[in-house]
Write a protein that holds these residues in place. Structure first.
Motif, PDB file in Angstrom:
ATOM      1  N   ARG A   2       0.819  -1.216   0.000  1.00 12.29           N
ATOM      2  CA  ARG A   2       0.000   0.000   0.000  1.00 12.29           C
ATOM      3  C   ARG A   2       0.853   1.267   0.000  1.00 12.29           C
ATOM      4  O   ARG A   2       0.532   2.249   0.678  1.00 12.29           O
ATOM      5  CB  ARG A   2      -0.961  -0.005   1.199  1.00 12.29           C
ATOM      6  CG  ARG A   2      -1.854  -1.231   1.236  1.00 12.29           C
ATOM      7  CD  ARG A   2      -2.789  -1.222   2.422  1.00 12.29           C
ATOM      8  NE  ARG A   2      -3.527  -2.484   2.491  1.00 12.29           N
ATOM      9  CZ  ARG A   2      -4.453  -2.764   3.396  1.00 12.29           C
ATOM     10  NH1 ARG A   2      -4.748  -1.867   4.329  1.00 12.29           N
ATOM     11  NH2 ARG A   2      -5.076  -3.914   3.401  1.00 12.29           N
ATOM     12  N   HIS A  36      -0.426   4.981  -0.478  1.00  7.19           N
ATOM     13  CA  HIS A  36      -0.981   5.825   0.584  1.00  7.19           C
ATOM     14  C   HIS A  36      -0.266   7.173   0.669  1.00  7.19           C
ATOM     15  O   HIS A  36      -0.895   8.208   0.900  1.00  7.19           O
ATOM     16  CB  HIS A  36      -0.864   5.116   1.934  1.00  7.19           C
ATOM     17  CG  HIS A  36      -1.984   4.153   2.182  1.00  7.19           C
ATOM     18  ND1 HIS A  36      -2.139   3.485   3.386  1.00  7.19           N
ATOM     19  CD2 HIS A  36      -3.011   3.735   1.395  1.00  7.19           C
ATOM     20  CE1 HIS A  36      -3.203   2.693   3.319  1.00  7.19           C
ATOM     21  NE2 HIS A  36      -3.742   2.821   2.123  1.00  7.19           N
ATOM     22  N   LEU A  65      -5.421  10.951   2.277  1.00  3.24           N
ATOM     23  CA  LEU A  65      -6.205   9.985   3.031  1.00  3.24           C
ATOM     24  C   LEU A  65      -7.174  10.659   4.009  1.00  3.24           C
ATOM     25  O   LEU A  65      -8.252  10.123   4.293  1.00  3.24           O
ATOM     26  CB  LEU A  65      -5.283   9.036   3.797  1.00  3.24           C
ATOM     27  CG  LEU A  65      -4.329   8.180   2.945  1.00  3.24           C
ATOM     28  CD1 LEU A  65      -3.436   7.346   3.846  1.00  3.24           C
ATOM     29  CD2 LEU A  65      -5.096   7.284   1.985  1.00  3.24           C
ATOM     30  N   THR A  66      -6.797  11.821   4.518  1.00  5.75           N
ATOM     31  CA  THR A  66      -7.666  12.507   5.482  1.00  5.75           C
ATOM     32  C   THR A  66      -8.948  13.024   4.848  1.00  5.75           C
ATOM     33  O   THR A  66      -9.909  13.341   5.556  1.00  5.75           O
ATOM     34  CB  THR A  66      -6.911  13.680   6.132  1.00  5.75           C
ATOM     35  OG1 THR A  66      -6.425  14.560   5.105  1.00  5.75           O
ATOM     36  CG2 THR A  66      -5.744  13.178   6.968  1.00  5.75           C
ATOM     37  N   MET A 118     -10.785  11.192   2.919  1.00  2.94           N
ATOM     38  CA  MET A 118     -11.622  10.029   2.642  1.00  2.94           C
ATOM     39  C   MET A 118     -12.385   9.603   3.895  1.00  2.94           C
ATOM     40  O   MET A 118     -11.859   9.673   4.999  1.00  2.94           O
ATOM     41  CB  MET A 118     -10.763   8.840   2.186  1.00  2.94           C
ATOM     42  CG  MET A 118      -9.913   9.077   0.979  1.00  2.94           C
ATOM     43  SD  MET A 118      -8.934   7.584   0.613  1.00  2.94           S
ATOM     44  CE  MET A 118      -7.782   8.232  -0.592  1.00  2.94           C
ATOM     45  N   ARG A 160     -14.114   6.402   6.036  1.00  3.40           N
ATOM     46  CA  ARG A 160     -13.594   5.069   6.317  1.00  3.40           C
ATOM     47  C   ARG A 160     -13.948   4.085   5.199  1.00  3.40           C
ATOM     48  O   ARG A 160     -13.108   3.289   4.762  1.00  3.40           O
ATOM     49  CB  ARG A 160     -14.153   4.568   7.652  1.00  3.40           C
ATOM     50  CG  ARG A 160     -13.609   3.223   8.110  1.00  3.40           C
ATOM     51  CD  ARG A 160     -14.001   2.951   9.553  1.00  3.40           C
ATOM     52  NE  ARG A 160     -13.581   1.627   9.974  1.00  3.40           N
ATOM     53  CZ  ARG A 160     -14.340   0.535   9.864  1.00  3.40           C
ATOM     54  NH1 ARG A 160     -15.552   0.621   9.350  1.00  3.40           N
ATOM     55  NH2 ARG A 160     -13.889  -0.639  10.276  1.00  3.40           N
ATOM     56  N   ARG A 181     -11.905   4.800   2.034  1.00  2.00           N
ATOM     57  CA  ARG A 181     -10.532   4.336   2.184  1.00  2.00           C
ATOM     58  C   ARG A 181     -10.449   2.817   2.041  1.00  2.00           C
ATOM     59  O   ARG A 181      -9.505   2.297   1.426  1.00  2.00           O
ATOM     60  CB  ARG A 181      -9.983   4.761   3.548  1.00  2.00           C
ATOM     61  CG  ARG A 181      -8.528   4.386   3.756  1.00  2.00           C
ATOM     62  CD  ARG A 181      -7.943   5.095   4.953  1.00  2.00           C
ATOM     63  NE  ARG A 181      -6.592   4.627   5.233  1.00  2.00           N
ATOM     64  CZ  ARG A 181      -5.781   5.158   6.130  1.00  2.00           C
ATOM     65  NH1 ARG A 181      -6.187   6.207   6.823  1.00  2.00           N
ATOM     66  NH2 ARG A 181      -4.573   4.671   6.334  1.00  2.00           N
ATOM     67  N   GLN A 182     -11.424   2.107   2.583  1.00  2.00           N
ATOM     68  CA  GLN A 182     -11.440   0.654   2.417  1.00  2.00           C
ATOM     69  C   GLN A 182     -11.587   0.281   0.941  1.00  2.00           C
ATOM     70  O   GLN A 182     -10.923  -0.636   0.449  1.00  2.00           O
ATOM     71  CB  GLN A 182     -12.588   0.052   3.229  1.00  2.00           C
ATOM     72  CG  GLN A 182     -12.357   0.085   4.735  1.00  2.00           C
ATOM     73  CD  GLN A 182     -13.558  -0.394   5.519  1.00  2.00           C
ATOM     74  OE1 GLN A 182     -14.685  -0.426   5.013  1.00  2.00           O
ATOM     75  NE2 GLN A 182     -13.338  -0.786   6.777  1.00  2.00           N
ATOM     76  N   VAL A 199     -10.673   2.117  -1.614  1.00  2.00           N
ATOM     77  CA  VAL A 199      -9.417   2.462  -2.277  1.00  2.00           C
ATOM     78  C   VAL A 199      -8.380   1.358  -2.050  1.00  2.00           C
ATOM     79  O   VAL A 199      -7.638   0.991  -2.973  1.00  2.00           O
ATOM     80  CB  VAL A 199      -8.888   3.821  -1.765  1.00  2.00           C
ATOM     81  CG1 VAL A 199      -7.430   4.036  -2.195  1.00  2.00           C
ATOM     82  CG2 VAL A 199      -9.756   4.954  -2.296  1.00  2.00           C
ATOM     83  N   ASP A 200      -8.337   0.804  -0.848  1.00  2.00           N
ATOM     84  CA  ASP A 200      -7.370  -0.259  -0.570  1.00  2.00           C
ATOM     85  C   ASP A 200      -7.699  -1.544  -1.337  1.00  2.00           C
ATOM     86  O   ASP A 200      -6.795  -2.236  -1.814  1.00  2.00           O
ATOM     87  CB  ASP A 200      -7.313  -0.542   0.930  1.00  2.00           C
ATOM     88  CG  ASP A 200      -6.468   0.484   1.678  1.00  2.00           C
ATOM     89  OD1 ASP A 200      -5.649   1.159   1.023  1.00  2.00           O
ATOM     90  OD2 ASP A 200      -6.629   0.616   2.908  1.00  2.00           O
ATOM     91  N   TYR A 238      -8.224  11.832  -5.415  1.00  2.00           N
ATOM     92  CA  TYR A 238      -7.511  12.019  -4.147  1.00  2.00           C
ATOM     93  C   TYR A 238      -5.997  12.117  -4.273  1.00  2.00           C
ATOM     94  O   TYR A 238      -5.311  12.294  -3.272  1.00  2.00           O
ATOM     95  CB  TYR A 238      -7.850  10.884  -3.182  1.00  2.00           C
ATOM     96  CG  TYR A 238      -9.301  10.839  -2.777  1.00  2.00           C
ATOM     97  CD1 TYR A 238      -9.802  11.768  -1.881  1.00  2.00           C
ATOM     98  CD2 TYR A 238     -10.159   9.871  -3.294  1.00  2.00           C
ATOM     99  CE1 TYR A 238     -11.142  11.734  -1.497  1.00  2.00           C
ATOM    100  CE2 TYR A 238     -11.499   9.832  -2.909  1.00  2.00           C
ATOM    101  CZ  TYR A 238     -11.986  10.759  -2.022  1.00  2.00           C
ATOM    102  OH  TYR A 238     -13.297  10.734  -1.644  1.00  2.00           O
TER     103      TYR A 238
END
Length: 275
Positions: free
Chosen positions: A179, A182, A187-188, A190, A192, A195-196, A198-199, A272
């Motif tokens: 990852r 990142h 990231l801030t 996004m 939760r 972000r999940q 995106v991962d 992002y």
């Protein structure tokens, strides 16, 4: 004029061009996302028996061209990829975002990416203009390999290029799995769940993309070792090779889904990515 003066001048130039650079980068990521989504979809169709499709950039562009307003979309994709090339060029000239963006190796990497996306942009725009510039990635790969092998020490050049592509693919796999993207994203901004998502797309898509590059590099190495240019493969033949494994088409299904995930990840980068 000393180095600090040049650095300050570069930063000032980048600040003035920032809005245009940011727009170009985000348009580029969007165009890349569309292309990878289509390539993944075409690969998925091949896995389920539609062998008439061409799962590479050329096939993706043909798919776009066959739809209503396809020509408009093709030009938009071409402009987007041009934007990506210009953004990478700006990183090579002014430095990339982040504390280590001015390091020579970062600038050199950006320059290489600018050249790569420049070729992609030329191919897309040529296709949109009706010049048939995209063509089959498999035919291009074989032709380029054959021409390279005719050069002095050409066999070694092809072998080295194959090793570089293979290593680049493995590096993509490791970077995605860890990852590392990142550090390039806001990231801030996004939630939760975002972000999940995106991962999931970043890891799954990045690993699939890296594996395709690594396998393509491996075919180039084999072509050089055997002194047979026809053993070099473009993206289409590389993807089809996944269906020829003992697990049948299911590995190709996984890779195809992964490429589609990478397309979605590219859309997330358009939103992002730190530019």
């Amino acid at each position: 004029m000393n180095a600090s003066t040049l650095t300050r001048g570069g930063r000032a130039g980048k600040q003035k061009a920032a809005p245009a650079i940011e727009g170009a980068a985000r348009a580029g990521f969007t165009a890349r996302g569309v292309i990878y989504l289509l390539v993944g979809l075409l690969a998925l169709q091949i896995a389920f028996g539609d062998s008439g499709k061409q799962a590479d950039q050329g096939g993706a562009l043909e798919e776009v061209a066959s739809k209503p307003f396809g020509e408009v979309v093709l030009w938009a994709l071409g402009v987007g990829v041009v934007g990506m090339a210009l953004w990478r060029l700006s990183e090579a000239i002014f430095g990339a975002a982040g504390p280590d963006g001015n390091k020579p190796k970062k600038r050199l990497a950006s320059a290489g990416r600018a050249v790569f996306y420049g070729f992609v942009a030329y191919s897309v725009i040529s296709f949109a203009a009706g010049a048939g510039g995209s063509g089959s990635s498999d035919g291009k790969s074989r032709d380029a390999t054959a021409k390279a092998m005719d050069l002095p020490a050409g066999r070694w050049l092809v072998g080295i290029a194959g090793v570089v592509i293979l290593c680049a693919g493995l590096w993509m796999v490791v970077q995605a799995a860890r990852r590392k993207y990142h550090k390039h994203m806001r990231l801030t901004d996004m939630s939760r769940k975002v972000r999940q998502g995106v991962d999931v797309t970043g890891v799954g898509g990045g690993v699939a993309r890296g594996l395709v590059f690594a396998v393509a590099g491996g075919f180039a190495v084999r072509a050089a070792w055997d002194y047979e240019p026809d053993k070099a493969k473009g993206m289409d033949d590389t993807l089809r090779s996944f269906a020829e494994t003992p697990v049948g088409p299911w590995l190709l299904v996984l890779i195809a889904v992964g490429l589609m995930l990478f397309g979605l990840f590219s859309f997330a980068m358009a939103r992002y990515r730190k530019v």
